[in-house]
Design a protein around this motif. Structure first.
Motif, mmCIF file in Angstrom:
data_model
loop_
_atom_site.group_PDB
_atom_site.id
_atom_site.type_symbol
_atom_site.label_atom_id
_atom_site.label_comp_id
_atom_site.label_asym_id
_atom_site.label_seq_id
_atom_site.Cartn_x
_atom_site.Cartn_y
_atom_site.Cartn_z
ATOM 1 N N LEU A 265 0.658 -1.259 0.075
ATOM 2 C CA LEU A 265 -0.056 -0.073 0.043
ATOM 3 C C LEU A 265 0.877 1.301 -0.144
ATOM 4 N N GLU A 266 0.826 2.029 -1.054
ATOM 5 C CA GLU A 266 1.601 3.409 -1.441
ATOM 6 C C GLU A 266 1.048 4.524 -0.614
ATOM 7 N N GLU A 267 -0.051 4.345 -1.100
ATOM 8 C CA GLU A 267 -0.653 5.689 -1.240
ATOM 9 C C GLU A 267 -2.106 5.188 -0.481
ATOM 10 N N PHE A 268 -2.934 6.184 0.317
ATOM 11 C CA PHE A 268 -4.512 5.347 1.034
ATOM 12 C C PHE A 268 -4.439 7.148 1.566
ATOM 13 N N SER A 269 -4.907 7.750 0.868
ATOM 14 C CA SER A 269 -5.084 9.299 1.462
ATOM 15 C C SER A 269 -6.119 10.655 0.407
ATOM 16 N N GLN A 270 -7.071 11.413 1.516
ATOM 17 C CA GLN A 270 -8.139 12.077 1.049
ATOM 18 C C GLN A 270 -6.971 13.129 0.149
ATOM 19 N N LEU A 271 -7.114 13.548 -1.213
ATOM 20 C CA LEU A 271 -6.374 14.368 -1.829
ATOM 21 C C LEU A 271 -6.996 15.477 -2.751
ATOM 22 N N PHE A 272 -7.301 16.660 -1.498
ATOM 23 C CA PHE A 272 -8.032 18.782 -2.028
ATOM 24 C C PHE A 272 -7.333 18.959 -3.337
ATOM 25 N N ASN A 273 -7.919 18.613 -4.847
ATOM 26 C CA ASN A 273 -7.391 19.604 -5.490
ATOM 27 C C ASN A 273 -7.842 20.968 -5.087
ATOM 28 N N THR A 274 -8.995 21.500 -4.539
ATOM 29 C CA THR A 274 -9.297 22.840 -4.237
ATOM 30 C C THR A 274 -9.589 22.826 -2.513
ATOM 31 N N ALA A 275 -10.211 23.767 -2.419
ATOM 32 C CA ALA A 275 -10.504 23.614 -0.787
ATOM 33 C C ALA A 275 -11.314 22.801 -0.568
ATOM 34 N N GLN A 276 -12.813 23.240 -2.397
ATOM 35 C CA GLN A 276 -14.170 22.080 -1.356
ATOM 36 C C GLN A 276 -14.711 21.240 -2.688
ATOM 37 N N SER A 277 -12.818 20.694 -3.070
ATOM 38 C CA SER A 277 -12.449 19.185 -4.004
ATOM 39 C C SER A 277 -12.131 18.544 -4.239
ATOM 40 N N SER A 278 -11.730 17.349 -3.591
ATOM 41 C CA SER A 278 -11.471 16.248 -3.285
ATOM 42 C C SER A 278 -11.953 14.899 -3.657
ATOM 43 N N ALA A 279 -11.078 13.498 -3.461
ATOM 44 C CA ALA A 279 -11.141 12.164 -3.852
ATOM 45 C C ALA A 279 -10.227 11.500 -2.932
#
Length: 225
Positions: free
Chosen positions: A143-157
């Motif tokens: 498992l290399e990455e496991f996070s919530q990625l915010f591209n903007t303050a209101q948009s994430s994945a």
């Protein structure tokens, strides 16, 4: 009226400081009482949910080959129960933990638990401590990455990245195939709850891909006699 702090056995300089010391002690006691009456911040604990409620299909159809599922290895930053997020628009190289959110166990263990459940619907899944026959399929994950990625303050994945290695047990082990999976799932809200849901959904999507790859790789490679 006699000063209650006057005592012939106490030097005058110390007597002059007594009222101030009493006031400091009283303030400390009041502060301590106030701290005890303030409720502690509540930490919310998450997992991947109950999983499938459908009965296993192993007894109703031809089972797939047995697989040994090794413990999932994880990067050092993921070896905890912290729910992590990254700010791609500020400093994507810095994983940050949510203060009031935790996983019920480290993400690598949650992922292995859900993967074992999925694979076990149509095949026998062995653990590392189980006895295995030579030539048994062995699946290892990093498992290399496991996070919530915010591209903007209101948009994430929710972002999950895994390296998978398939082999066959033996001395020495025989490599079969290796690949990487990167899955993102949009978060419905820009907070820990939204990130957790997105990561759980991304993990489920990754497991579907991983199961399909496992079947294809095993079918394309003849087992060792």
């Amino acid at each position: 009226m006699q000063n209650p702090f006057q005592n012939p056995l106490v030097p005058p300089r110390v007597q002059a400081l007594l009222p101030r010391l009493v006031a400091v002690l009283a303030m400390a006691v009041l502060t301590g009482l106030a701290g005890c009456s303030t409720p502690a911040a509540r930490v919310t604990v998450y997992d991947f949910g109950p999983g499938s409620t459908a009965p296993a299909m192993a007894n109703r159809m031809a089972p797939l080959p047995t697989v040994l599922l090794a413990e999932v290895e994880a990067a050092a930053a993921l070896d905890s129960s912290a729910v992590l997020y990254r700010l791609a628009y500020a400093d994507a190289q810095q994983p940050r933990p949510y203060a009031q959110a935790r996983w019920s166990m480290p993400p690598a263990q949650l992922l292995r638990q859900r993967l074992r459940e999925t694979l076990g619907q149509r095949r026998s899944v062995l653990a590392p401590m189980d006895a295995v026959a030579p030539g048994t399929l062995t699946l290892r994950l990093e498992l290399e990455e496991f996070s919530q990625l915010f591209n903007t303050a209101q948009s994430s994945a929710g972002l999950v990245r895994v390296r998978a290695t398939l082999g066959r047990s033996g001395t020495p082990p025989k490599p079969v195939a290796q690949t990487s999976f990167v899955v993102q799932h949009p978060a419905s809200t820009a907070d820990a709850a939204g990130g957790v849901r997105a990561l759980a959904q991304a993990s489920d999507a990754l497991i579907v891909q991983l199961d399909a790859w496992l079947q294809q790789a095993a079918a394309a490679e003849a087992p060792t006699p």
